[in-house]
Design a protein around this motif. Structure first.
Motif, PDB file in Angstrom:
ATOM      1  N   MET A  51       1.015  20.977 -50.191  1.00 22.53           N
ATOM      2  CA  MET A  51       1.805  21.736 -49.244  1.00 22.53           C
ATOM      3  C   MET A  51       2.253  23.020 -49.933  1.00 22.53           C
ATOM      4  N   VAL A  52       1.937  24.155 -49.298  1.00 20.54           N
ATOM      5  CA  VAL A  52       2.285  25.456 -49.870  1.00 20.54           C
ATOM      6  C   VAL A  52       3.070  26.260 -48.828  1.00 20.54           C
ATOM      7  N   ILE A  53       4.209  26.767 -49.235  1.00 21.85           N
ATOM      8  CA  ILE A  53       5.039  27.596 -48.376  1.00 21.85           C
ATOM      9  C   ILE A  53       4.755  29.053 -48.722  1.00 21.85           C
ATOM     10  N   SER A  54       4.552  29.855 -47.696  1.00 26.69           N
ATOM     11  CA  SER A  54       4.242  31.272 -47.893  1.00 26.69           C
ATOM     12  C   SER A  54       5.371  31.983 -48.630  1.00 26.69           C
ATOM     13  N   LYS A  55       5.036  33.098 -49.259  1.00 28.69           N
ATOM     14  CA  LYS A  55       6.037  33.851 -50.020  1.00 28.69           C
ATOM     15  C   LYS A  55       7.194  34.316 -49.155  1.00 28.69           C
ATOM     16  N   ASP A  56       6.926  34.593 -47.862  1.00 30.80           N
ATOM     17  CA  ASP A  56       8.004  35.030 -46.977  1.00 30.80           C
ATOM     18  C   ASP A  56       8.807  33.852 -46.414  1.00 30.80           C
ATOM     19  N   GLY A  57       8.374  32.609 -46.716  1.00 31.06           N
ATOM     20  CA  GLY A  57       9.106  31.419 -46.307  1.00 31.06           C
ATOM     21  C   GLY A  57       8.975  31.053 -44.844  1.00 31.06           C
TER      22      GLY A  57
END
Length: 156
Positions: free
Chosen positions: A124-130
């Motif tokens: 699971m990866v959350i984008s840099k902008d959240g």
């Protein structure tokens, strides 16, 4: 000199807690069904799914709600620590999950069904902008067939 060393030590300790204690998965996430993909196709696919993650000591408490195409409700509540050990997950096709936190935006997990065919490894990866969470899964579905999935969630 001792005061300077103490200040540096305190600063490093606080930085370590903030850096490794951060968890950007906390909050409410809604699956974007149109952007999510699963192979092989499922006879009774998910039509809505919302995940609410709340901070718990050393991990997260998760509440999952949603529905399938035939109207069958989806409901599961569980708590895990990020220590890679198995924790029970009631109400899911798997009965345990072992989760590790790589960094504030990345998590891995292994989902297993004791005595069953279901087994998946996820990232699971959350984008840099959240704002977006992408969950990829690979493994074996409940029928024992190889499966893959990419699920896109949007922060609410």
């Amino acid at each position: 000199m001792q005061k300077s060393v103490a200040k540096i030590a305190i600063g490093l300790a606080v930085s370590a807690v903030l850096m490794f204690g951060a968890d950007n998965s906390i909050g409410t996430w809604k699956r974007n069904i149109a952007k999510s993909k699963y192979t092989p196709a499922v006879a009774n696919p998910v039509t809505s799914l919302t995940i609410v993650n709340s901070a718990a000591p050393g991990g997260v408490t998760t509440s999952v709600t949603g529905a399938r195409k035939d109207g069958t409700p989806i409901k599961s509540d569980y708590t895990v620590k990020y220590d890679g050990k198995d924790y029970p997950v009631p109400g899911a096709p798997w009965d345990t999950v072992a989760t590790k936190q790589v960094d504030a935006n990345t998590f891995t997990a292994e989902l297993k069904k004791t005595g069953g065919k279901y087994h998946a490894v996820t990232k699971m990866v959350i984008s840099k902008d959240g704002k977006t969470m992408t969950l990829t899964a690979k493994g074996t579905n409940t029928e024992g067939q190889p499966m893959t999935g990419t699920y896109i969630y949007e922060k609410q």
